[in-house]
Design a protein around this motif. Structure first.
Motif, short mmCIF file in Angstrom:
data_model
loop_
_atom_site.label_atom_id
_atom_site.label_comp_id
_atom_site.label_asym_id
_atom_site.label_seq_id
_atom_site.Cartn_x
_atom_site.Cartn_y
_atom_site.Cartn_z
N SER A 133 43.35 44.10 38.49
CA SER A 133 42.34 43.63 39.45
C SER A 133 40.93 43.77 38.90
CB SER A 133 42.49 44.39 40.78
OG SER A 133 42.50 45.77 40.56
N LEU A 134 40.02 43.14 39.65
CA LEU A 134 38.58 43.21 39.37
C LEU A 134 37.93 43.90 40.57
CD1 LEU A 134 38.19 39.45 38.42
CD2 LEU A 134 37.86 41.34 36.81
N ARG A 141 34.59 44.93 46.85
CA ARG A 141 35.78 44.10 47.09
C ARG A 141 36.62 44.02 45.81
NH1 ARG A 141 35.53 37.88 49.36
NH2 ARG A 141 37.64 37.30 48.78
N ARG A 142 37.97 43.95 46.01
CA ARG A 142 38.85 43.81 44.84
C ARG A 142 39.51 42.43 44.84
NH1 ARG A 142 38.62 49.38 44.70
NH2 ARG A 142 38.56 50.04 42.52
N LEU A 143 39.58 41.83 43.66
CA LEU A 143 40.22 40.52 43.49
C LEU A 143 41.25 40.68 42.38
CD1 LEU A 143 37.06 38.21 43.36
CD2 LEU A 143 38.66 38.43 45.26
N PRO A 144 42.36 39.90 42.43
CA PRO A 144 43.31 39.99 41.31
C PRO A 144 42.66 39.53 40.01
CG PRO A 144 43.86 38.15 42.77
CD PRO A 144 42.76 38.91 43.44
N LEU A 145 43.02 40.15 38.90
CA LEU A 145 42.46 39.71 37.62
C LEU A 145 43.42 38.68 37.02
CD1 LEU A 145 41.06 42.07 34.83
CD2 LEU A 145 42.19 39.93 34.34
N THR A 150 38.70 34.96 36.33
CA THR A 150 37.85 35.28 35.16
C THR A 150 37.44 33.99 34.41
OG1 THR A 150 39.82 35.65 33.81
CG2 THR A 150 38.83 37.59 34.80
N ALA A 151 37.51 32.86 35.11
CA ALA A 151 37.20 31.58 34.45
C ALA A 151 35.72 31.46 34.09
CB ALA A 151 37.62 30.42 35.34
N ALA A 152 34.83 31.96 34.96
CA ALA A 152 33.39 31.83 34.69
C ALA A 152 33.00 32.66 33.47
CB ALA A 152 32.60 32.30 35.91
N ASP A 153 31.88 32.29 32.83
CA ASP A 153 31.43 33.08 31.67
C ASP A 153 31.19 34.53 32.07
OD1 ASP A 153 31.58 30.87 30.12
OD2 ASP A 153 29.43 30.41 30.16
N VAL A 154 30.53 34.70 33.24
CA VAL A 154 30.36 36.04 33.81
C VAL A 154 30.93 35.99 35.23
CG1 VAL A 154 28.71 37.79 34.54
CG2 VAL A 154 28.32 36.53 32.42
N LYS A 164 33.83 43.60 37.69
CA LYS A 164 34.20 44.42 36.53
C LYS A 164 35.70 44.65 36.55
CE LYS A 164 34.16 49.14 36.32
NZ LYS A 164 35.44 49.33 35.78
N PRO A 165 36.39 44.58 35.42
CA PRO A 165 37.82 44.92 35.43
C PRO A 165 38.03 46.34 35.98
CG PRO A 165 37.17 44.01 33.30
CD PRO A 165 35.90 44.24 34.07
N ASP A 166 39.19 46.54 36.63
CA ASP A 166 39.45 47.80 37.33
C ASP A 166 39.93 48.91 36.41
OD1 ASP A 166 39.11 48.89 39.79
OD2 ASP A 166 40.62 47.64 40.76
#
Ligand code: NAD
Length: 254
Positions: A133-134, A141-145, A150-154, A164-166
């Motif tokens: 996750s991120l 908030r947490r989102l799946p990685l 993670t498509a965007a450059d940042v 940030k990666p978890d």
């Protein structure tokens, strides 16, 4: 007289077979045979990247510098691009088997690759977090990685915050639950099996010392001696993780 490898394998297997509270403690070396490079040594990640890309302050100041390298490092785990997703190897599988058989109670890993979970380890302490996750550094908030998040450059959270990666960056604290669980396991264990860790990343590196102070028998599996070898190790097996664990399992199961 120096013990032979066969004698050392037999001594290690006996200790693992007799353990009432066995604990596995693993580092990047256990995943090398799955195709994930370690940080240090031959093929190590730090030969190609500046470690500061995983420094929390640097990441917050210039995420556009850290994210491309993070993505390249994690292509292997995510299975995106032209790379095959990584699979657990014999060493991860033997640790999961020993847990199912009740020989070991806990695996403490410094790795963030998810391979112990994939192999079936259940009572697992992921000391440095994971890359499932991120976390948003603004709203929490947490989102799946995955490739999409993670498509965007940042990568950014819907709130606009930096994602940030978890896993634990340099300069960041260890998750309190991981600290408490690993401390308890290291105090309770009567047999700790170290697999593929150089023992230089603290506070994780202190766990085998804690186990030894509390009376544990310590087995070390690593092709190279480490800072543990002469300090706390009862049996050193200079082998790659997969071969050592398979040979030990044959002896333990006989
Ligand atoms: P490290 O890179 O400092 O050391 C790796 C150790 O593994 C070395 O002692 C090396 O001799 C040994 N090794 C190499 N090949 C091996 C094999 N086939 N079998 C057994 N041992 C082998 O790793 P560390 O001690 O885990 O510390 C580095 C930090 O980097 C950890 O915090 C970890 O979270 C992180 N890391 C994780 C991964 C991953 O998740 N797979 C990969 C790289 C680094």
């Amino acid at each position: 007289m120096t013990a032979t490898l066969a004698e050392n394998l037999a001594r290690a297997a006996e200790a693992i077979g007799n353990a009432r509270y066995g604990v596995g403690f693993t580092g990047a070396g256990i995943s090398v045979e799955s195709g994930i490079p370690p940080f240090r040594g031959e093929g190590g990640v730090w030969n190609r990247y500046d470690p500061s890309i995983l420094d929390l302050d640097t990441f917050m100041r210039s995420p556009e510098r850290s994210w491309p390298a993070i993505k390249e490092m994690f292509t292997a785990f995510l299975g995106t691009g032209d790379r095959t997703p990584v699979e657990p190897n014999a060493a991860h599988r033997v640790l999961a088997k020993w847990e199912a058989e009740g020989r070991i109670k806990t695996v403490i890993t410094q790795n963030i690759d998810g391979l112990h979970e994939a192999a079936g380890s259940r009572n697992l302490v992921e000391f440095h977090g994971h890359c499932r996750s991120l976390v948003c550094l603004s709203c929490g908030r947490r989102l799946p990685l995955n490739a999409e998040t993670t498509a965007a450059d940042v990568p950014k959270c819907p709130c606009g915050g930096l994602l940030k990666p978890d896993f634990v960056f340099f300069g960041e604290g260890i998750p309190p639950e991981a600290l408490a669980d690993s401390d308890e396991a290291a105090r309770r264990t009567d047999c700790m099996v170290l697999v593929g860790t150089s023992g230089v990343v603290y506070p994780a590196a202190s766990l085998p010392f804690l186990a030894k102070r509390n009376g544990a028998f310590v087995v070390e599996i690593n092709p190279e001696p480490t800072s543990y070898t002469d300090a706390v190790v009862d049996v050193f097996l200079p082998l790659k993780a997969g071969e050592a664990m398979e040979r030990l399992d044959e002896l333990v199961s006989a």
